[in-house]
Design an enzyme around this catalytic site. Sequence first.
Site, short mmCIF file in Angstrom:
data_model
loop_
_atom_site.label_atom_id
_atom_site.label_comp_id
_atom_site.label_asym_id
_atom_site.label_seq_id
_atom_site.Cartn_x
_atom_site.Cartn_y
_atom_site.Cartn_z
N ASP A 67 -11.94 15.48 -28.42
CA ASP A 67 -11.97 16.94 -28.31
C ASP A 67 -12.62 17.57 -29.54
O ASP A 67 -13.35 18.56 -29.44
CB ASP A 67 -10.56 17.50 -28.14
CG ASP A 67 -9.82 16.85 -26.98
OD1 ASP A 67 -10.50 16.36 -26.07
OD2 ASP A 67 -8.58 16.84 -27.01
N HIS A 91 -9.74 25.66 -31.28
CA HIS A 91 -9.65 25.93 -32.72
C HIS A 91 -10.97 25.59 -33.42
O HIS A 91 -11.43 26.31 -34.31
CB HIS A 91 -8.52 25.12 -33.35
CG HIS A 91 -7.16 25.68 -33.08
ND1 HIS A 91 -6.64 25.79 -31.82
CD2 HIS A 91 -6.20 26.16 -33.92
CE1 HIS A 91 -5.42 26.31 -31.87
NE2 HIS A 91 -5.14 26.56 -33.14
N HIS A 141 -4.87 17.55 -30.38
CA HIS A 141 -6.03 17.18 -29.58
C HIS A 141 -6.35 15.71 -29.82
O HIS A 141 -6.00 15.14 -30.86
CB HIS A 141 -7.26 18.02 -29.96
CG HIS A 141 -7.30 19.37 -29.32
ND1 HIS A 141 -7.76 19.59 -28.05
CD2 HIS A 141 -6.93 20.58 -29.81
CE1 HIS A 141 -7.68 20.88 -27.77
NE2 HIS A 141 -7.18 21.50 -28.81
#
Length: 313
Positions: free
Chosen positions: A227, A182, A223
């Site tokens: 990350d 994302h 996450h």
Amino acid sequence: MSPFYLARSASKLVRRITSEVSVELKILSEKWRLLLAGLVFQYIHGLAARGVHYLHQPGPTLQDLGFMILPELGKERGYISETLFTFIFLSFVLWTFHPFILQTKRFYTVLIWRRVLAFLCASQFLRIVTFYSTQLPGPNYHCREGSPLARLPPPQNLAEVLLINFPRGVIYGCGDLIFSSHMIFTLVFVITYQKYGSIRFVKMLAWCIAVAQSLLIISSRKHYSVDVVVAWYTVNLVVFFVDKKLTELPDRSAGSASILPVSAKDKDTKLKEENTRLLNGNSGDSADRRPRAQMNGKHIENESHVDSESVKT
């Protein structure tokens, strides 16, 4: 507004769209290979994420500073981060197609997406390498111990793997953690608008939205903080170095038709014409075509006087 004014505006818009489509199709006929390769790699990235899910081993959630600081949104509010990401994605896509509608434009849609896909593919390649190198227990709710989605049973056939169970397999994936996909899309879109966008307020707002997206991803427990942090500096470095290797986009804000990218075929044709002129002894130099003046029966050329007899009539 009168019907005449609306009809006239609609006619102008149709002509503008038609003209832009013809130009973009001409560019697409030259650049389609790299665009297709970028789209194919999106599938490869999804396939890799699906494959690592088979290797995922659920376990206790790792200690995370972001989890300690940010409140947990919970399952019922996990849609917030996805809604914001959808807004970012659709807004960027619409912006890249604005040359078809607006009169003021700075780039060609085909070329901007060619550049964006190059950034995405380079970042996603590094992402595939990292999440296959080390598999961490997923912090998301469907990846935790006890969830039936935390592990995938061995595939029964090759088609089960290749189809990647889209979109459910993408939404409920596990194991593809470092680093956030994302954030790859979000940062590539924001950096691209930062360079090719024209509204300063929107640029500032885009960076604020990127920060908000980062915090929401951590709060949603989709996450780990690492990350998101790794995505921030990795994507920026990837864009920085890849951008230097790519040819700079022509600036259409000047309004000149000469900035249309020249195809390789046109370049070869022009080069052949120049070589032919050179072989024929005509270099095309303006100095070889200097005008000759005649004064009192004498021809003057390059400041040298050549006598000639006057012809009596």
